[in-house]
Design an enzyme around this catalytic site. Sequence first.
Site, PDB file in Angstrom:
ATOM      1  N   SER A  65      13.138  -9.924 -15.788  1.00  0.00           N
ATOM      2  CA  SER A  65      11.715  -9.860 -16.086  1.00  0.00           C
ATOM      3  C   SER A  65      10.955 -10.387 -14.874  1.00  0.00           C
ATOM      4  O   SER A  65      11.520 -11.081 -14.016  1.00  0.00           O
ATOM      5  CB  SER A  65      11.385 -10.712 -17.319  1.00  0.00           C
ATOM      6  OG  SER A  65       9.995 -10.815 -17.510  1.00  0.00           O
ATOM      7  N   ARG A  66       9.663 -10.066 -14.802  1.00  0.00           N
ATOM      8  CA  ARG A  66       8.839 -10.694 -13.770  1.00  0.00           C
ATOM      9  C   ARG A  66       8.619 -12.174 -14.080  1.00  0.00           C
ATOM     10  O   ARG A  66       8.230 -12.943 -13.210  1.00  0.00           O
ATOM     11  CB  ARG A  66       7.501  -9.967 -13.658  1.00  0.00           C
ATOM     12  CG  ARG A  66       7.603  -8.566 -13.074  1.00  0.00           C
ATOM     13  CD  ARG A  66       6.245  -8.046 -12.675  1.00  0.00           C
ATOM     14  NE  ARG A  66       6.344  -6.733 -12.056  1.00  0.00           N
ATOM     15  CZ  ARG A  66       5.995  -5.606 -12.633  1.00  0.00           C
ATOM     16  NH1 ARG A  66       5.515  -5.631 -13.872  1.00  0.00           N
ATOM     17  NH2 ARG A  66       6.115  -4.456 -12.004  1.00  0.00           N
TER      18      ARG A  66
ATOM     19  N   HIS B 244       7.899   3.257 -15.777  1.00  0.00           N
ATOM     20  CA  HIS B 244       9.239   3.841 -15.858  1.00  0.00           C
ATOM     21  C   HIS B 244       9.706   4.433 -14.542  1.00  0.00           C
ATOM     22  O   HIS B 244      10.859   4.252 -14.133  1.00  0.00           O
ATOM     23  CB  HIS B 244       9.285   4.903 -16.962  1.00  0.00           C
ATOM     24  CG  HIS B 244       9.300   4.329 -18.335  1.00  0.00           C
ATOM     25  ND1 HIS B 244       9.394   5.104 -19.470  1.00  0.00           N
ATOM     26  CD2 HIS B 244       9.234   3.040 -18.775  1.00  0.00           C
ATOM     27  CE1 HIS B 244       9.376   4.326 -20.537  1.00  0.00           C
ATOM     28  NE2 HIS B 244       9.274   3.076 -20.136  1.00  0.00           N
TER      29      HIS B 244
ATOM     30  N   LYS C 296      11.996   6.297 -23.876  1.00  0.00           N
ATOM     31  CA  LYS C 296      11.126   7.456 -23.948  1.00  0.00           C
ATOM     32  C   LYS C 296       9.664   7.015 -23.847  1.00  0.00           C
ATOM     33  O   LYS C 296       9.335   5.895 -24.280  1.00  0.00           O
ATOM     34  CB  LYS C 296      11.396   8.256 -25.236  1.00  0.00           C
ATOM     35  CG  LYS C 296      11.288   7.439 -26.532  1.00  0.00           C
ATOM     36  CD  LYS C 296       9.861   7.234 -26.957  1.00  0.00           C
ATOM     37  CE  LYS C 296       9.674   6.128 -27.931  1.00  0.00           C
ATOM     38  NZ  LYS C 296       8.263   5.657 -27.967  1.00  0.00           N
TER      39      LYS C 296
ATOM     40  N   ASP D  84       3.552   8.013 -26.749  1.00  0.00           N
ATOM     41  CA  ASP D  84       4.315   7.000 -27.485  1.00  0.00           C
ATOM     42  C   ASP D  84       5.040   7.585 -28.691  1.00  0.00           C
ATOM     43  O   ASP D  84       6.243   7.376 -28.870  1.00  0.00           O
ATOM     44  CB  ASP D  84       3.403   5.866 -27.936  1.00  0.00           C
ATOM     45  CG  ASP D  84       4.212   4.653 -28.346  1.00  0.00           C
ATOM     46  OD1 ASP D  84       4.821   4.024 -27.464  1.00  0.00           O
ATOM     47  OD2 ASP D  84       4.252   4.347 -29.541  1.00  0.00           O
TER      48      ASP D  84
END
Length: 343
Positions: free
Chosen positions: A49-50, A92, A110, A191
Amino acid sequence: MTILPEPRHPDPADAPVLRWGVLGPGEIARDFTNALHRHTRQRVVAVGSRSEERAAAFAATHGVGRSYGSYEALVGDPEVDVVYVATPHSEHREHALLAIAAGKHVLVEKPLAATAREARDIVDAARAAGVFAMEAMWTRYLPQTDIVRQLLADGSLGEVRVVTADFGGHPPYDPSSRLWNPALAGGALLDLGVYVVSWAFFVLGEPASVIATGSLAPTGVDDQAALVLSTESGAQALLSTTLRAGTPSLASISGAEGRIELESPFWGPSGLRLHTADGAPAAVWRDPYGRPYRDGMSYEAAALARYVTDGLTESPLHSLDETVGTLAVIDEARRRLGAAGVG
């Protein structure tokens, strides 16, 4: 009653073991990791993660051995075989390319990317690197989908003329959240709508024409859309998606000789009913395997492990070119609606 074919998917627990790295420890990554650990022998061995604190908290919750405060460190971990990209849609492309450049196989949530052009960049990079890449369209790998696949292949429905699918929810309106923010590639079509468009591709293939109507949220993203996709033969898919209301999440395929109705939710483990041409019930199947809702993501992970072990670089059930085609339809629908953020 007609005897339906048995699903041909082996138990996810029998799949070869891969070591996974999670890139982006959010809600979908939580559910994917839970499904992986409950139903397969595969394991998430690292998370990135950041935020180092966020990665560490995810690792502690899920029994993951290593956590990193950067995505670069995650993809550089030599003990990671495949990276699961679970960041917002808008990220993505960048994160899939990062993993591919590190020589990792990738499963990208997705939609594969925010636009067809970005998806093509991922596909081209994966093919050039010779690594496996797949969109996490987990519906394709469910047992019920394989029953439908066999019924279509053996012509049980006759010539297919009409396909339907809907998927809608009613999340709180928050202009800064990923669902409503154009900078995060928000909107119903990317989404939820990706499921219904992918369903139409699964049954009918690439459409010859796209009709779309709908509405926009105050932020400019699409909050509701209805699509009609038509093929050269005249078969049609009637699809709907919305962020303004919960919908039944049903799907159907109607042909000259019969009809299949997928139970709710069609995109997850549920069941199906087969009807004759005159509408009489012919057969019923309900998922008996005890992997409800997002636990069904274990099937896609198991499929990927088998494909990688067999030396494949993309899914034979859901090609990368089809994934790009699905996003091209969504691009066109979003353009017709005037949605923000379409390239």
